[in-house]
Design a protein around this motif. Structure first.
Motif, PDB file in Angstrom:
ATOM      1  N   UNK A  57       0.874  -1.394   8.629  1.00 33.30           N
ATOM      2  CA  UNK A  57       0.540  -2.541   9.458  1.00 33.30           C
ATOM      3  C   UNK A  57       0.112  -3.705   8.572  1.00 33.30           C
ATOM      4  N   UNK A  58       1.063  -4.379   7.924  1.00 29.22           N
ATOM      5  CA  UNK A  58       0.712  -5.539   7.109  1.00 29.22           C
ATOM      6  C   UNK A  58       0.311  -6.706   7.989  1.00 29.22           C
ATOM      7  N   UNK A  67       1.011  -1.692  -2.405  1.00 25.47           N
ATOM      8  CA  UNK A  67       1.118  -1.319  -0.999  1.00 25.47           C
ATOM      9  C   UNK A  67       1.299  -2.591  -0.170  1.00 25.47           C
ATOM     10  N   UNK A  68       1.206  -2.459   1.150  1.00 24.92           N
ATOM     11  CA  UNK A  68       1.453  -3.599   2.036  1.00 24.92           C
ATOM     12  C   UNK A  68       0.167  -4.273   2.493  1.00 24.92           C
ATOM     13  N   UNK A  69      -0.921  -4.076   1.741  1.00 27.93           N
ATOM     14  CA  UNK A  69      -2.166  -4.745   2.086  1.00 27.93           C
ATOM     15  C   UNK A  69      -2.013  -6.257   2.097  1.00 27.93           C
ATOM     16  N   UNK A 112       7.263  -2.920  -2.404  1.00 31.57           N
ATOM     17  CA  UNK A 112       6.095  -2.500  -1.616  1.00 31.57           C
ATOM     18  C   UNK A 112       6.323  -1.119  -1.029  1.00 31.57           C
ATOM     19  N   UNK A 113       5.342  -0.229  -1.200  1.00 28.67           N
ATOM     20  CA  UNK A 113       5.432   1.077  -0.571  1.00 28.67           C
ATOM     21  C   UNK A 113       4.775   1.041   0.798  1.00 28.67           C
ATOM     22  N   UNK A 114       4.993   2.079   1.574  1.00 24.08           N
ATOM     23  CA  UNK A 114       4.443   2.142   2.914  1.00 24.08           C
ATOM     24  C   UNK A 114       2.964   2.441   2.913  1.00 24.08           C
ATOM     25  N   UNK A 115       2.286   2.050   3.971  1.00 26.19           N
ATOM     26  CA  UNK A 115       0.875   2.333   4.103  1.00 26.19           C
ATOM     27  C   UNK A 115       0.641   3.833   4.148  1.00 26.19           C
ATOM     28  N   UNK A 116      -0.321   4.302   3.349  1.00 24.98           N
ATOM     29  CA  UNK A 116      -0.582   5.724   3.279  1.00 24.98           C
ATOM     30  C   UNK A 116       0.295   6.458   2.285  1.00 24.98           C
ATOM     31  N   UNK A 164       3.359   6.794  -4.081  1.00 20.50           N
ATOM     32  CA  UNK A 164       4.151   5.688  -4.590  1.00 20.50           C
ATOM     33  C   UNK A 164       3.379   4.869  -5.627  1.00 20.50           C
ATOM     34  N   UNK A 165       2.075   4.963  -5.651  1.00 18.10           N
ATOM     35  CA  UNK A 165       1.260   4.244  -6.625  1.00 18.10           C
ATOM     36  C   UNK A 165       0.306   5.231  -7.299  1.00 18.10           C
TER      37      UNK A 165
END
Length: 296
Positions: free
Chosen positions: A102-103, A199-201, A222-226, A230-231
């Motif tokens: 949810x960016x 991430x998508x922050x 950008x990776x998905x939230x959660x 990926x990071x």
């Protein structure tokens, strides 16, 4: 000269230099000028520190598991309070759930570019993330820019920015100035990477962050939230920092936190060997003193 001493040299009414220019000249983050203990009780701050320790140890724990673990240790706190504090600290369990990214609704989201990519050289891919840092009279946030292949931390900034009210339920937002400052410092010192992954922050989807990257010719990933994995390397950085420095000391305020973090980051880059780098340090790996393909 310490950051606190340099801060005392700032002149708010300087006729020629604004605050940002003075901070750049003195090599301090502007956010340190405004450090104030954030309004939270000692009991709440203590609980947040315990939650942060548990989550750092068990990053797959959600609010329910953390509340149960606290109860087993004699700390009775409701799950809803744990969930609220985790949101405040930006903590989310690492498992992937459908449609949870949810960016900021007005910010663009970029695709994940690293799937199947072999990352074997400095400045091929950078990554960045933010973590919560507890101190005795409040709490802070730390951002770091890391080179993916060599694990070298290229720059970092500490801020006391208060999280803004979330635009989307459950989304954590903090002011992004200190993140952009760290990014600009890293690019200025080392040149731009080919790809930046985050991430998508909202700190990483905002216009200042994206404009800095695109103007430097950097591709945004950008990776998905959660999507913790990926990071993964910067998540491991946070774990090491907290267990080797932050949790071992009673850090009083932002200036003490800056000193502790600066000292540990320099140790990490220059002296801490990595098995994935053939026992080299991140500085040695970044300086091309080893063959990263053979080290891996």
């Amino acid at each position: 000269m310490s950051p606190g001493d340099r801060r005392d040299l700032i002149q708010p009414d300087h006729p020629k230099l604004n605050l940002s220019a003075q901070c750049r000249a003195l090599n301090i983050s502007r956010s340190t000028l405004y450090y104030r203990p954030l309004p939270a009780s000692a009991e709440t701050l203590g609980l947040m520190k315990v939650i942060d320790k548990l989550f750092t140890k068990y990053p797959f724990f959600g609010s329910r598991q953390i509340a149960v673990s606290l109860a087993r240790d004699g700390i009775k706190v409701g799950r809803h309070r744990v969930r609220r504090l985790m949101r405040l600290m930006g903590l989310e369990a690492v498992y992937k759930r459908p449609k949870t990214s949810q960016p900021h609704p007005a910010h663009p989201v970029f695709p994940y570019l690293l799937k199947g990519m072999e990352i074997t050289r400095p400045n091929q891919v950078w990554c960045s993330d933010i973590t919560f840092i507890p101190v005795s009279r409040g709490y802070l946030y730390l951002v770091a820019i890391m080179d993916w292949a060599t694990r070298k931390v290229l720059s970092w900034r500490v801020s006391n920015s208060e999280p803004c009210p979330p635009l989307v339920r459950g989304q954590w937002r903090a002011h992004a100035d200190f993140c952009v400052d760290a990014l600009q410092e890293a690019i200025g010192k080392y040149g731009p990477p080919e790809i930046m992954n985050t991430d998508q922050g909202s700190q990483f989807t905002g216009s200042d962050w994206i404009t800095t990257l695109t103007n430097a010719g950097v591709r945004v990933s950008m990776d998905g939230r959660g999507r913790y994995l990926d990071n993964i390397f910067i998540e491991r950085l946070w774990r090491s920092l907290k267990y080797e420095a932050v949790y071992l000391q009673d850090i009083a305020d932002g200036f003490a936190a800056q000193r502790v973090i600066d000292e540990w980051m320099h140790f990490y880059n220059r002296q801490r060997p990595h098995s994935a780098l053939g026992k080299a340090t991140p500085d040695e790996a970044y300086g091309n003193e080893i063959d990263l393909r053979k080290a891996a």
